[in-house]
Design a protein around this motif. Sequence first.
Motif, short mmCIF file in Angstrom:
data_model
loop_
_atom_site.label_atom_id
_atom_site.label_comp_id
_atom_site.label_asym_id
_atom_site.label_seq_id
_atom_site.Cartn_x
_atom_site.Cartn_y
_atom_site.Cartn_z
N GLU A 145 0.88 -1.30 -0.03
CA GLU A 145 -0.08 0.07 0.02
C GLU A 145 0.67 1.45 0.05
OE1 GLU A 145 -3.99 -0.66 1.82
OE2 GLU A 145 -2.74 -1.30 3.65
N VAL A 146 2.17 1.08 -0.25
CA VAL A 146 2.90 2.29 -0.12
C VAL A 146 4.10 2.13 -1.46
CG1 VAL A 146 3.11 2.72 2.30
CG2 VAL A 146 4.64 1.20 1.47
N GLU A 147 4.62 3.40 -1.67
CA GLU A 147 5.77 3.35 -2.87
C GLU A 147 6.72 4.09 -2.26
OE1 GLU A 147 5.67 4.89 -7.22
OE2 GLU A 147 4.07 5.66 -6.02
N GLN A 148 8.01 3.69 -2.59
CA GLN A 148 9.39 4.10 -2.08
C GLN A 148 9.25 5.50 -2.65
OE1 GLN A 148 12.74 1.82 -3.00
NE2 GLN A 148 13.74 2.48 -1.32
N LYS A 149 9.47 6.41 -1.90
CA LYS A 149 9.40 7.88 -2.25
C LYS A 149 10.58 8.20 -3.38
CE LYS A 149 7.47 10.10 1.94
NZ LYS A 149 7.73 11.20 2.69
N TYR A 178 19.35 8.78 3.97
CA TYR A 178 18.13 8.01 4.50
C TYR A 178 16.85 8.27 3.56
CZ TYR A 178 21.36 7.63 8.43
OH TYR A 178 22.24 7.31 9.20
N PHE A 179 17.25 8.86 2.43
CA PHE A 179 15.96 9.16 1.53
C PHE A 179 15.30 7.75 1.32
CE2 PHE A 179 18.57 12.91 0.38
CZ PHE A 179 17.91 13.87 1.07
N ASP A 180 16.08 6.59 0.91
CA ASP A 180 15.55 5.40 0.30
C ASP A 180 14.66 4.60 1.62
OD1 ASP A 180 17.83 4.92 2.16
OD2 ASP A 180 17.88 2.59 1.42
N LEU A 181 14.53 5.21 2.84
CA LEU A 181 13.89 4.73 3.88
C LEU A 181 12.27 4.94 3.86
CD1 LEU A 181 16.35 4.51 6.86
CD2 LEU A 181 15.88 2.65 5.13
N HIS A 182 12.09 6.32 3.17
CA HIS A 182 10.86 6.91 3.27
C HIS A 182 9.64 6.42 2.25
CE1 HIS A 182 11.66 8.94 7.04
NE2 HIS A 182 12.77 8.78 6.53
N TYR A 183 8.54 6.38 2.59
CA TYR A 183 7.48 5.94 1.63
C TYR A 183 6.16 6.73 1.59
CZ TYR A 183 9.96 1.46 1.62
OH TYR A 183 10.79 0.37 1.64
N GLN A 184 5.64 6.68 0.57
CA GLN A 184 4.36 7.45 0.43
C GLN A 184 3.11 6.64 0.19
OE1 GLN A 184 4.74 11.22 -1.59
NE2 GLN A 184 2.93 10.50 -3.04
#
Length: 232
Positions: A145-149, A178-184
């Motif tokens: 239900e999320v996409e990597q930002k 740490y940009f790769d750790l966040h999701y939308q």
Amino acid sequence: MNHTFSDHHQVQVVSSFLELINTSFHGAKNAICWQRNLDGDFEEITNQLSLKENVTEVSTKDLLQLNLSEKGNLAREIILNDLQLLTDFGALPSLNLIKKYNKDEEFDFISTDVYSFHVDRSPISSDTFLCTYFGASSDIISNEEVEQKILIPSIREKLKELHNGPDEEFEDFLKEYYFDLHYQVKPNGTPTNLELGNLWKLAVDHPQQNVLPCVHRAPVENEGEYRLLLIC
């Protein structure tokens, strides 16, 4: 308020601490919940503790110095027991009194603070444990239900501008900050609230992990109310 998590495809429900630490993540299940209805007045403890900074670590000594009612004392015993269980297990639990976390306002196109859906990463095999005793509680959401930002084209373009370096170093840059750790959250994505009193074990991104890491976020605090959170 007490909804059952047992029908949730992401969550495995257990009924004891021993079961919590001995149950492995598998398949889509990357969150394990020791579901509990805790007696005791956790609000009394939260209100008696003194906030030294926006996130204040509370020691066992701080807890023991509080002058509490019978219900407050019951709550304190539960917290002390949880801290002891996790310490005996080999974890390093921290009890935090939270007014608010630092918000990331550096970039208008991507947020990398704990209010943003994110995963935890560790170089060694470990899990995240958490329990909210009072105040707003955290959310998790299933990975589909999320996409990597960093994969969202408009965000990726801006990150490339920000990086302003060789293409072969771009992925390392995303990790370093740490940009790769966040999701939308995708449209129609529905977070699950972890609710009060439950002790959770969430999957962390590490080299030995055999499931996807658990995507979670800190809640926006309730107006005029601190949170009391155990985390390790």
